[in-house]
Design a protein around this motif. Structure first.
Motif, PDB file in Angstrom:
ATOM      1  N   GLU A 115       2.546  -1.989 -23.027  1.00  0.00           N
ATOM      2  CA  GLU A 115       2.853  -1.093 -24.306  1.00  0.00           C
ATOM      3  C   GLU A 115       4.151  -0.299 -24.482  1.00  0.00           C
ATOM      4  O   GLU A 115       4.543   0.113 -25.318  1.00  0.00           O
ATOM      5  N   GLN A 116       4.726   0.017 -23.213  1.00  0.00           N
ATOM      6  CA  GLN A 116       6.029   0.783 -22.810  1.00  0.00           C
ATOM      7  C   GLN A 116       7.047  -0.062 -22.832  1.00  0.00           C
ATOM      8  O   GLN A 116       8.133   0.462 -22.483  1.00  0.00           O
ATOM      9  N   PHE A 117       6.963  -1.143 -22.357  1.00  0.00           N
ATOM     10  CA  PHE A 117       8.038  -2.117 -21.841  1.00  0.00           C
ATOM     11  C   PHE A 117       9.276  -2.385 -22.905  1.00  0.00           C
ATOM     12  O   PHE A 117      10.240  -2.128 -22.071  1.00  0.00           O
ATOM     13  N   ASP A 118       9.015  -2.399 -23.990  1.00  0.00           N
ATOM     14  CA  ASP A 118      10.205  -2.761 -24.939  1.00  0.00           C
ATOM     15  C   ASP A 118      11.084  -1.375 -24.957  1.00  0.00           C
ATOM     16  O   ASP A 118      12.383  -1.216 -25.072  1.00  0.00           O
ATOM     17  N   THR A 119      10.316  -0.017 -24.839  1.00  0.00           N
ATOM     18  CA  THR A 119      11.158   1.090 -25.076  1.00  0.00           C
ATOM     19  C   THR A 119      11.547   1.982 -23.833  1.00  0.00           C
ATOM     20  O   THR A 119      12.519   2.840 -23.730  1.00  0.00           O
ATOM     21  N   ARG A 147      -1.516   9.519 -19.527  1.00  0.00           N
ATOM     22  CA  ARG A 147      -2.233   8.596 -20.141  1.00  0.00           C
ATOM     23  C   ARG A 147      -2.626   7.453 -19.546  1.00  0.00           C
ATOM     24  O   ARG A 147      -3.733   7.069 -19.724  1.00  0.00           O
ATOM     25  N   LEU A 148      -1.820   7.068 -18.480  1.00  0.00           N
ATOM     26  CA  LEU A 148      -2.199   5.900 -17.733  1.00  0.00           C
ATOM     27  C   LEU A 148      -2.972   6.098 -16.196  1.00  0.00           C
ATOM     28  O   LEU A 148      -3.464   5.276 -15.606  1.00  0.00           O
ATOM     29  N   GLY A 149      -2.715   7.535 -15.829  1.00  0.00           N
ATOM     30  CA  GLY A 149      -3.352   7.801 -14.632  1.00  0.00           C
ATOM     31  C   GLY A 149      -2.635   6.916 -13.421  1.00  0.00           C
ATOM     32  O   GLY A 149      -1.695   6.190 -13.606  1.00  0.00           O
ATOM     33  N   ARG A 150      -3.302   7.078 -12.176  1.00  0.00           N
ATOM     34  CA  ARG A 150      -2.532   6.503 -10.855  1.00  0.00           C
ATOM     35  C   ARG A 150      -3.315   5.115 -10.727  1.00  0.00           C
ATOM     36  O   ARG A 150      -4.102   5.015  -9.808  1.00  0.00           O
ATOM     37  N   PHE A 151      -2.948   4.243 -11.544  1.00  0.00           N
ATOM     38  CA  PHE A 151      -3.791   2.929 -11.753  1.00  0.00           C
ATOM     39  C   PHE A 151      -3.109   1.811 -10.826  1.00  0.00           C
ATOM     40  O   PHE A 151      -3.753   0.916 -10.582  1.00  0.00           O
ATOM     41  N   VAL A 152      -1.940   2.070 -10.153  1.00  0.00           N
ATOM     42  CA  VAL A 152      -1.191   0.858  -9.204  1.00  0.00           C
ATOM     43  C   VAL A 152      -1.973   1.150  -7.922  1.00  0.00           C
ATOM     44  O   VAL A 152      -1.815   2.022  -7.402  1.00  0.00           O
ATOM     45  N   THR A 153      -2.281  -0.035  -7.473  1.00  0.00           N
ATOM     46  CA  THR A 153      -2.889  -0.159  -6.045  1.00  0.00           C
ATOM     47  C   THR A 153      -2.123  -1.200  -5.249  1.00  0.00           C
ATOM     48  O   THR A 153      -1.362  -2.056  -5.703  1.00  0.00           O
ATOM     49  N   GLY A 154      -2.427  -1.242  -4.111  1.00  0.00           N
ATOM     50  CA  GLY A 154      -1.610  -2.397  -3.194  1.00  0.00           C
ATOM     51  C   GLY A 154      -2.220  -3.673  -3.585  1.00  0.00           C
ATOM     52  O   GLY A 154      -1.305  -4.602  -3.800  1.00  0.00           O
ATOM     53  N   ALA A 155      -3.261  -3.960  -3.879  1.00  0.00           N
ATOM     54  CA  ALA A 155      -3.645  -4.999  -4.379  1.00  0.00           C
ATOM     55  C   ALA A 155      -3.113  -5.664  -5.630  1.00  0.00           C
ATOM     56  O   ALA A 155      -2.709  -6.692  -6.031  1.00  0.00           O
ATOM     57  N   ASP A 167       0.878  -1.175   0.059  1.00  0.00           N
ATOM     58  CA  ASP A 167       0.031   0.063   0.034  1.00  0.00           C
ATOM     59  C   ASP A 167       0.897   1.330   0.100  1.00  0.00           C
ATOM     60  O   ASP A 167       0.675   2.193  -0.440  1.00  0.00           O
ATOM     61  N   VAL A 168       2.107   1.087   0.697  1.00  0.00           N
ATOM     62  CA  VAL A 168       2.963   2.388   1.022  1.00  0.00           C
ATOM     63  C   VAL A 168       3.653   2.705  -0.527  1.00  0.00           C
ATOM     64  O   VAL A 168       3.451   3.634  -1.045  1.00  0.00           O
ATOM     65  N   VAL A 169       4.051   1.466  -0.959  1.00  0.00           N
ATOM     66  CA  VAL A 169       4.856   1.718  -2.342  1.00  0.00           C
ATOM     67  C   VAL A 169       4.044   1.866  -3.605  1.00  0.00           C
ATOM     68  O   VAL A 169       4.507   2.046  -4.480  1.00  0.00           O
ATOM     69  N   ALA A 170       2.827   1.367  -3.738  1.00  0.00           N
ATOM     70  CA  ALA A 170       1.696   1.749  -4.698  1.00  0.00           C
ATOM     71  C   ALA A 170       1.890   3.112  -5.071  1.00  0.00           C
ATOM     72  O   ALA A 170       2.026   3.348  -6.375  1.00  0.00           O
ATOM     73  N   GLU A 171       1.875   4.141  -4.042  1.00  0.00           N
ATOM     74  CA  GLU A 171       1.775   5.570  -4.651  1.00  0.00           C
ATOM     75  C   GLU A 171       3.029   5.853  -5.294  1.00  0.00           C
ATOM     76  O   GLU A 171       3.270   6.750  -5.997  1.00  0.00           O
ATOM     77  N   ALA A 172       4.306   5.244  -4.572  1.00  0.00           N
ATOM     78  CA  ALA A 172       5.672   5.341  -5.195  1.00  0.00           C
ATOM     79  C   ALA A 172       5.456   4.974  -6.790  1.00  0.00           C
ATOM     80  O   ALA A 172       6.337   5.638  -7.576  1.00  0.00           O
ATOM     81  N   TRP A 173       4.913   3.814  -6.929  1.00  0.00           N
ATOM     82  CA  TRP A 173       4.875   3.418  -8.561  1.00  0.00           C
ATOM     83  C   TRP A 173       3.907   4.429  -9.377  1.00  0.00           C
ATOM     84  O   TRP A 173       4.340   4.774 -10.574  1.00  0.00           O
ATOM     85  N   ASN A 174       3.020   5.138  -8.555  1.00  0.00           N
ATOM     86  CA  ASN A 174       2.172   5.859  -9.302  1.00  0.00           C
ATOM     87  C   ASN A 174       2.910   7.157  -9.633  1.00  0.00           C
ATOM     88  O   ASN A 174       2.890   7.938 -10.670  1.00  0.00           O
ATOM     89  N   ASP A 175       3.786   7.480  -8.576  1.00  0.00           N
ATOM     90  CA  ASP A 175       4.673   8.768  -8.895  1.00  0.00           C
ATOM     91  C   ASP A 175       5.646   8.654  -9.841  1.00  0.00           C
ATOM     92  O   ASP A 175       6.008   9.417 -10.591  1.00  0.00           O
ATOM     93  N   ALA A 176       6.144   7.461 -10.048  1.00  0.00           N
ATOM     94  CA  ALA A 176       7.125   6.814 -11.060  1.00  0.00           C
ATOM     95  C   ALA A 176       6.545   7.072 -12.253  1.00  0.00           C
ATOM     96  O   ALA A 176       7.130   7.176 -13.448  1.00  0.00           O
ATOM     97  N   THR A 177       5.351   6.529 -12.279  1.00  0.00           N
ATOM     98  CA  THR A 177       4.629   6.451 -13.752  1.00  0.00           C
ATOM     99  C   THR A 177       4.485   8.024 -14.259  1.00  0.00           C
ATOM    100  O   THR A 177       4.745   8.324 -15.464  1.00  0.00           O
TER     101      THR A 177
END
Length: 215
Positions: A62-66, A34-42, A16-26
């Motif tokens: 869609e972004q993995f390769d690049t 484009r993707l919004g803050r879509f990462v959750t703890g679940a 739950d803590v680092v979900a927000e970190a992933w959204n910040d990284a996005t």
């Protein structure tokens, strides 16, 4: 006895803590609009335990390769900052005290599919650095968990069959079996009720159960 540990879902739960970190990284890499803050703890509880490149492929197909390297770099920075500033308990109850007690009679190790630098952060945050004999990660070696288990065993002069791997997912179980190391299932973690049908090995329902199991 040699005891080897997974991290996420076994020693602590930061999802739950680092979900927000992933959204910040996005947002940091320009994908926020484009993707919004879509990462959750679940979301992360379903993914943690896999190598980081696999998680990024799952979340950003869609972004993995690049953009894989760029996303990974942003996530590492944001995760570290989120954990360091967190004021709530991240460890499962009794982890630090149990690790201290176990280290009096057993050699303790950590092997994780995490990025390089994550295990030292875990050890520092939980106050268990002095109790860990050795550790390894996918991010450092590029090897999957089974190979890193064998690497740590070889480096420390014991056979996998002489230790136990403590983990909480089917992937942990399968990696442990592939390496030839008996498995202890952490039933409180991220995995299913049992890691594989018919599993009959040791099961702990809380981390402190290891004290009785390892006597």
């Amino acid at each position: 006895m040699h005891l080897m540990f997974d991290v996420d879902g076994t020693l602590w739960n930061t999802t739950d803590v680092v979900a927000e970190a992933w959204n910040d990284a996005t947002e940091d890499v320009g994908l926020g609009d484009r993707l919004g803050r879509f990462v959750t703890g679940a979301t992360l509880r379903r993914e943690f335990g896999k190598p980081m490149d696999v998680i990024i492929r799952d979340l950003y197909p869609e972004q993995f390769d690049t953009m894989c390297d760029e996303i990974l770099a942003a996530v590492k920075i944001r995760e570290k900052a989120a954990v360091e500033k967190c004021t709530t308990a991240l460890a499962y109850p009794g982890v630090t005290d149990t690790m201290r007690e176990l280290s009096r009679e057993h050699d303790l190790y950590i092997v994780s599919n995490c990025q390089e630098g994550y295990v030292p952060l875990v050890m520092k945050t939980l106050g268990i650095t002095d109790y860990i004999t050795d550790f390894e990660s996918f991010g450092k070696t590029g090897l999957l968990k089974a190979d890193n288990i064998k690497l740590v065993c070889e480096r420390n002069g014991f056979a996998p069959a002489e230790g136990y791997y403590v983990g909480d997912t089917t992937g942990d179980h399968d990696s442990s079996m592939e390496a030839g190391m008996p498995f202890i299932y952490a039933g409180y973690g991220f995995g299913p009720d049992l890691p594989v049908p018919g599993f009959s090995g040791p099961v702990i329902e809380k981390f402190t159960d290891l004290l009785d199991l390892c006597r």
